[in-house]
Scaffold this motif. Structure first.
Motif, short mmCIF file in Angstrom:
data_model
loop_
_atom_site.label_atom_id
_atom_site.label_comp_id
_atom_site.label_asym_id
_atom_site.label_seq_id
_atom_site.Cartn_x
_atom_site.Cartn_y
_atom_site.Cartn_z
N SER A 76 -83.44 -27.54 1.38
CA SER A 76 -82.10 -27.87 0.89
C SER A 76 -81.12 -26.77 1.25
CB SER A 76 -82.12 -28.08 -0.62
OG SER A 76 -82.66 -26.95 -1.27
N TRP A 77 -81.06 -26.41 2.54
CA TRP A 77 -80.08 -25.45 3.04
C TRP A 77 -79.14 -26.15 4.00
CZ3 TRP A 77 -84.11 -21.16 4.62
CH2 TRP A 77 -84.66 -20.60 3.46
N ARG A 106 -74.23 -17.15 -1.27
CA ARG A 106 -73.95 -17.59 0.10
C ARG A 106 -74.74 -16.79 1.13
NH1 ARG A 106 -71.91 -20.67 -2.87
NH2 ARG A 106 -69.81 -21.58 -2.80
N ARG A 107 -75.03 -15.54 0.83
CA ARG A 107 -75.67 -14.65 1.80
C ARG A 107 -76.82 -13.90 1.12
NH1 ARG A 107 -73.63 -12.31 6.55
NH2 ARG A 107 -74.75 -10.44 7.22
N LEU A 108 -78.01 -13.97 1.73
CA LEU A 108 -79.18 -13.28 1.20
C LEU A 108 -79.83 -12.48 2.32
CD1 LEU A 108 -81.32 -12.68 -0.96
CD2 LEU A 108 -82.50 -14.78 -0.26
N GLU A 109 -79.98 -11.17 2.07
CA GLU A 109 -80.71 -10.28 2.99
C GLU A 109 -81.89 -9.70 2.23
OE1 GLU A 109 -78.15 -7.57 5.32
OE2 GLU A 109 -76.47 -8.52 4.26
N LEU A 166 -78.80 -17.21 10.76
CA LEU A 166 -80.19 -16.86 10.46
C LEU A 166 -80.55 -15.60 11.24
CD1 LEU A 166 -82.94 -17.59 9.16
CD2 LEU A 166 -83.44 -18.95 11.22
N GLU A 167 -81.08 -14.60 10.52
CA GLU A 167 -81.49 -13.34 11.14
C GLU A 167 -82.93 -13.05 10.77
OE1 GLU A 167 -79.89 -8.72 11.56
OE2 GLU A 167 -79.42 -9.87 9.74
N HIS A 195 -76.05 -17.74 4.98
CA HIS A 195 -76.66 -16.73 5.83
C HIS A 195 -77.95 -16.25 5.19
CE1 HIS A 195 -77.04 -13.17 8.45
NE2 HIS A 195 -77.45 -12.56 7.35
N LEU A 196 -79.03 -16.22 5.99
CA LEU A 196 -80.32 -15.72 5.52
C LEU A 196 -80.82 -14.68 6.51
CD1 LEU A 196 -82.78 -15.86 3.60
CD2 LEU A 196 -83.71 -17.63 5.12
#
Length: 421
Positions: free
Chosen positions: A227-228, A172-175, A234-235, A204-205
Motif C-alpha cells: 500500500s505505497w 512521507r519520508r523514511l530513512e 526509492l534508495e 520516499h524510502l
C-alpha cells in the motif's frame, strides 16, 4: 551560503580524513564552522535574517543547558525549528531535554534518532512496552509523531520499527539504516514488513546496510498487499548483490517511481536476470532520475540494461572501486562506460554525472580523457560532469631536492602561485 558552508565544514570535520589532517595544523578558532552565528551578531537586521536559518536544525548536543529550555525554545524554537537530530555521542540529559521540547516546535518536519538515543530514551529494541521514564518518553514521542513527515533511524533494529512507525501517521519520508545485531540473533522480520507495508503515505524510502533479508521479505508474499501508491523515490544502499529479490522489489513500483538510487557491491547477477526474464523489461514510465553505484563499469552496465526502456532524464553513475592506487578495476578509466550509456539511452537523457573513485595516476588519466568524454556527450546535446573534477594542484611540480635558502623557498612558492593563476 554561510549555513551551507557550516554544514559542509561539520560533515568534513567528522567524515573526511584528509580534511581532518589539514584541520589539525590550523590555529584554534572558536568560529570555525559557525559562520552563520557570526553573521547573526553583526546587528539587528542581520540577526533577524540569520536566526531562522541558524535554528532550522537543532542537534541534541548541549540541550541539557538551561538556556536551551528557558530562552532558545520559546524565542526561536516555536517558529523556526524544522529538523531535530538526536545524535549518538550526546548525554542522556541532552536527549531528554530535546525530546521534552518537541511539542513546542510548531513547524517540525523531520527527526533523526541514533541507536544510542533510541535505546536510552525509549528502550527502542525492547519487545515489551517499557516502564517508568522510558514509557513516558515513548508517549511523548507518540504525541508529536503525527506532525512529523520525515524520519531517519540510524542502526535501529526490527523491534524499534514495529512500535515507532505506526505513530507517524503522516510519514512521507523514511530513512532506515538497518541493524540486524539483535541480542537474540537474526530477528523475525514479518512484523516489520507488515508495519512498513501499511505506511500508505510514504513518498520516499531509503534502506541501507544489512538489508538483504529484509528485501527478501519485502519482495516476497509476506508484503502483500502493498500500500505505497505514492512512493516516488526509492534508495537502496550498500547492497551486496543485485539479485532477483532486489529486482522484484524495484518492479513493484514500476508505475510510480520517479527517482531510484542503487548501491551494490556486485552487479553481475543483473545480466542473469536479463537472460532468464520470461517477459519484456519493465518500462518504468515515470522514472526520470537514476543513480547507480557499483564496483566496476562492467557491473554498472549490466544494471543499466535493466532500465534501458525508461525515459531517463538524469543519470548519476558512481564507479566505487576499492580505493587502491590508480583504480580498482583491471584497466584504467576509458570512454567505454559512457559509450554504453549513450547506446542504452539514445533519446531522453539530458545530464550524466560520472564519478570515479580514483587516486593519483588514475586521476591524471581521467583528466586526460576529459575532452573525449565531453565530445561524446556534446554530440548528443547532453550535459556531462566528471568527478573528481580537474584540480591544478594535482599537476604541480614537486621539489624533492635541497630546500635551499629561505629566499629560494619563497621564490618557489611564488612560482607555484603563478602556476595556479
Amino acid at each position: 551560503m554561510a549555513r551551507d558552508q557550516d554544514a559542509t565544514y561539520k560533515w568534513r570535520e567528522n567524515c573526511d580524513e584528509d580534511f581532518q589532517a589539514a584541520a589539525a595544523s590550523w590555529s584554534e578558532n572558536e568560529w570555525h564552522g559557525k559562520s552563520a552565528q557570526a553573521l547573526a551578531l553583526v546587528d539587528r537586521a542581520w540577526n533577524s535574517v540569520v536566526m531562522p536559518l541558524v535554528f532550522e536544525t537543532i542537534e541534541s548536543t548541549g540541550c541539557r543547558d538551561k538556556v536551551f529550555g528557558f530562552h532558545l525554545v520559546p524565542k526561536y524554537g516555536v517558529r523556526f525549528v524544522k529538523r531535530v537530530i538526536f545524535g549518538h555521542d550526546d548525554q542522556e540529559e541532552d536527549w531528554q531535554s530535546l525530546l521534552g521540547a518537541l511539542h513546542s516546535f510548531a513547524n517540525l518536519e523531520h527527526a533523526t534518532f541514533s541507536y544510542d538515543a533510541g535505546v536510552a530514551l525509549f528502550e527502542a529494541e525492547a519487545k515489551a512496552e517499557p516502564e517508568g521514564d522510558q514509557a513516558m518518553f515513548r508517549e511523548a514521542l507518540r504525541r508529536v509523531a503525527p506532525s512529523i513527515r520525515s524520519l531517519q533511524l540510524r542502526y535501529m533494529g526490527a523491534h524499534a520499527i514495529v512500535w515507532m512507525i505506526p505513530s507517524f501517521t503522516n510519514l512521507r519520508r523514511l530513512e532506515w539504516t538497518v541493524s540486524e545485531d539483535e541480542p537474540e540473533g537474526i530477528p523475525d522480520l514479518r512484523p516489520v514488513v507488515y508495519t512498513l507495508a501499511h505506511c500508505s503515505t510514504l513518498e520516499h524510502l531509503s534502506l541501507g546496510e544489512d538489508v538483504e533479508s529484509l528485501l527478501a521479505h519485502l519482495a516476497g508474499e509476506d508484503a502483500e498487499p502493498f500500500s505505497w501508491p505514492s512512493l516516488r523515490s526509492l534508495e537502496l544502499k550498500d547492497i551486496t548483490f543485485f539479485d532477483m529479490d532486489l529486482w522484484k522489489l524495484i518492479q513493484r513500483f514500476e508505475e510510480s517511481l520517479e527517482v531510484l538510487s542503487i548501491g551494490v557491491a556486485q552487479g553481475y547477477l543483473a545480466e542473469e536476470i536479463v537472460k532468464k526474464s520470461q517477459t519484456p523489461l519493465p518500462a518504468f514510465s515515470n522514472l526520470r532520475r537514476l543513480q547507480v553505484k557499483a564496483s566496476s563499469p562492467f557491473n554498472i552496465s549490466r544494471i543499466l540494461q535493466l532500465f534501458s526502456l525508461s525515459p531517463l532524464r538524469h543519470l548519476v553513475v558512481s564507479v566505487a572501486g576499492n580505493g587502491i592506487e590508480s583504480s580498482s578495476w583491471s584497466s584504467p578509466p576509458s570512454t567505454a562506460l559512457l559509450e554504453n550509456i549513450l547506446r542504452l539511452f539514445p533519446t531522453h537523457l539530458q545530464s550524466i554525472h560520472l564519478k570515479f573513485h580514483l587516486r593519483n595516476t588514475g586521476i591524471h588519466h581521467l583528466h586526460a580523457l576529459a575532452p573525449a568524454f565531453t565530445s561524446l556527450a556534446s554530440a548528443r546535446n547532453i550535459s556531462l560532469s566528471l568527478d573528481p573534477s580537474y584540480d591544478v594542484f594535482f599537476h604541480r611540480q614537486k621539489h624533492d631536492a635541497d630546500p635551499g635558502t629561505r629566499r629560494e623557498r619563497t621564490n618557489r612558492r611564488c612560482d607555484g602561485v603563478d602556476e595556479v593563476l
